[in-house]
Design a protein around this motif. Sequence first.
Motif, mmCIF file in Angstrom:
data_model
loop_
_atom_site.group_PDB
_atom_site.id
_atom_site.type_symbol
_atom_site.label_atom_id
_atom_site.label_comp_id
_atom_site.label_asym_id
_atom_site.label_seq_id
_atom_site.Cartn_x
_atom_site.Cartn_y
_atom_site.Cartn_z
ATOM 1 N N MET A 1 -20.760 53.199 -10.088
ATOM 2 C CA MET A 1 -20.664 52.340 -8.919
ATOM 3 C C MET A 1 -19.222 51.891 -8.675
ATOM 4 O O MET A 1 -18.842 51.716 -7.527
ATOM 5 C CB MET A 1 -21.569 51.117 -9.059
ATOM 6 N N VAL A 2 -18.453 51.684 -9.728
ATOM 7 C CA VAL A 2 -17.058 51.266 -9.563
ATOM 8 C C VAL A 2 -16.232 52.399 -8.971
ATOM 9 O O VAL A 2 -15.299 52.160 -8.207
ATOM 10 C CB VAL A 2 -16.468 50.808 -10.912
ATOM 11 N N ASP A 3 -16.584 53.638 -9.286
ATOM 12 C CA ASP A 3 -15.826 54.785 -8.781
ATOM 13 C C ASP A 3 -15.880 54.890 -7.262
ATOM 14 O O ASP A 3 -14.938 55.364 -6.644
ATOM 15 C CB ASP A 3 -16.350 56.082 -9.401
ATOM 16 N N ARG A 4 -16.972 54.442 -6.669
ATOM 17 C CA ARG A 4 -17.118 54.597 -5.223
ATOM 18 C C ARG A 4 -16.061 53.804 -4.441
ATOM 19 O O ARG A 4 -15.370 54.382 -3.590
ATOM 20 C CB ARG A 4 -18.535 54.207 -4.810
ATOM 21 N N TRP A 24 -24.561 45.237 -6.994
ATOM 22 C CA TRP A 24 -23.150 45.471 -6.691
ATOM 23 C C TRP A 24 -22.293 44.324 -7.229
ATOM 24 O O TRP A 24 -21.233 44.543 -7.797
ATOM 25 C CB TRP A 24 -22.936 45.623 -5.185
ATOM 26 N N ARG A 25 -22.732 43.093 -7.039
ATOM 27 C CA ARG A 25 -21.968 41.943 -7.538
ATOM 28 C C ARG A 25 -21.836 41.991 -9.055
ATOM 29 O O ARG A 25 -20.767 41.726 -9.596
ATOM 30 C CB ARG A 25 -22.617 40.634 -7.093
ATOM 31 N N ASP A 29 -18.246 42.385 -10.888
ATOM 32 C CA ASP A 29 -17.850 41.341 -11.839
ATOM 33 C C ASP A 29 -17.619 41.926 -13.226
ATOM 34 O O ASP A 29 -16.677 41.552 -13.920
ATOM 35 C CB ASP A 29 -18.896 40.230 -11.894
ATOM 36 N N TYR A 30 -18.464 42.873 -13.631
ATOM 37 C CA TYR A 30 -18.301 43.541 -14.928
ATOM 38 C C TYR A 30 -16.965 44.295 -14.963
ATOM 39 O O TYR A 30 -16.211 44.210 -15.930
ATOM 40 C CB TYR A 30 -19.461 44.505 -15.178
ATOM 41 N N GLY A 35 -11.519 44.935 -17.205
ATOM 42 C CA GLY A 35 -10.291 45.649 -16.867
ATOM 43 C C GLY A 35 -10.498 47.065 -16.363
ATOM 44 O O GLY A 35 -9.667 47.935 -16.622
ATOM 45 N N LEU A 36 -11.574 47.299 -15.633
ATOM 46 C CA LEU A 36 -11.870 48.644 -15.134
ATOM 47 C C LEU A 36 -11.317 48.904 -13.737
ATOM 48 O O LEU A 36 -11.508 49.992 -13.202
ATOM 49 C CB LEU A 36 -13.390 48.879 -15.140
ATOM 50 N N GLU A 37 -10.626 47.933 -13.172
ATOM 51 C CA GLU A 37 -10.040 48.142 -11.850
ATOM 52 C C GLU A 37 -8.770 48.979 -11.994
ATOM 53 O O GLU A 37 -8.119 48.949 -13.041
ATOM 54 C CB GLU A 37 -9.694 46.790 -11.215
ATOM 55 N N PRO A 38 -8.405 49.736 -10.958
ATOM 56 C CA PRO A 38 -7.182 50.538 -11.035
ATOM 57 C C PRO A 38 -5.954 49.654 -11.259
ATOM 58 O O PRO A 38 -5.909 48.512 -10.797
ATOM 59 C CB PRO A 38 -7.106 51.208 -9.656
ATOM 60 N N GLN A 39 -4.969 50.175 -11.956
ATOM 61 C CA GLN A 39 -3.738 49.431 -12.266
ATOM 62 C C GLN A 39 -3.096 48.892 -10.992
ATOM 63 O O GLN A 39 -2.879 49.636 -10.036
ATOM 64 C CB GLN A 39 -2.758 50.354 -12.998
ATOM 65 N N GLY A 40 -2.815 47.574 -10.965
ATOM 66 C CA GLY A 40 -2.127 46.958 -9.832
ATOM 67 C C GLY A 40 -3.014 46.699 -8.630
ATOM 68 O O GLY A 40 -2.535 46.269 -7.587
#
Length: 167
Positions: A1-4, A24-25, A29-30, A35-40
């Motif tokens: 789901m985060v990849d989308r 989705w929330r 939040d997970y 720290g799974l968001e793309p750098q920056g």
Amino acid sequence: MVDRPVAEGRVRLADPDDEEVAEWRRVIDYAKRHGLEPQGRRIEKARFGTRGLEMFLTEGPHPNSLRSLHPAVAALRDDNGQLVIPPALRRRSLLLQALAAEAVRRGHEVRQGRSYYSRREGGVDVVVHDFACTITVRQEFPQSTNPERSARLVVELDPGRSGRPGR
């Protein structure tokens, strides 16, 4: 789901049911906590329309993030001579971080606030086109025995030439 959201940049759900919104929330939040968001970049979620939900990527850390305080806000946090108020209110007063982050994002200078009338207040100066505006925060009713009143903070803009403070 985060990849989308990462792949598409923006994901809109026009009329999701409550379970889909909750899922989705939870996933977003997970991702933020681990720290799974793309750098920056960071994933944000917002409502759109009457029932829609939108997820999108945006640049930089969240303005309310206390991991990397603006130096002026960090100086205020570390100064025991300013904001002499209860610890819970002192932490809340760091909402100045959000103001500082947004001012910097818009290209303005933020610097350590000047000395204040009372040890119970503290703040930062925001400089816009060579005009400095002091933003202070303080406990509104420090002597009150009413817990609700004593928990109130006041954010105030320096009156400058107008003589009228913005509160």
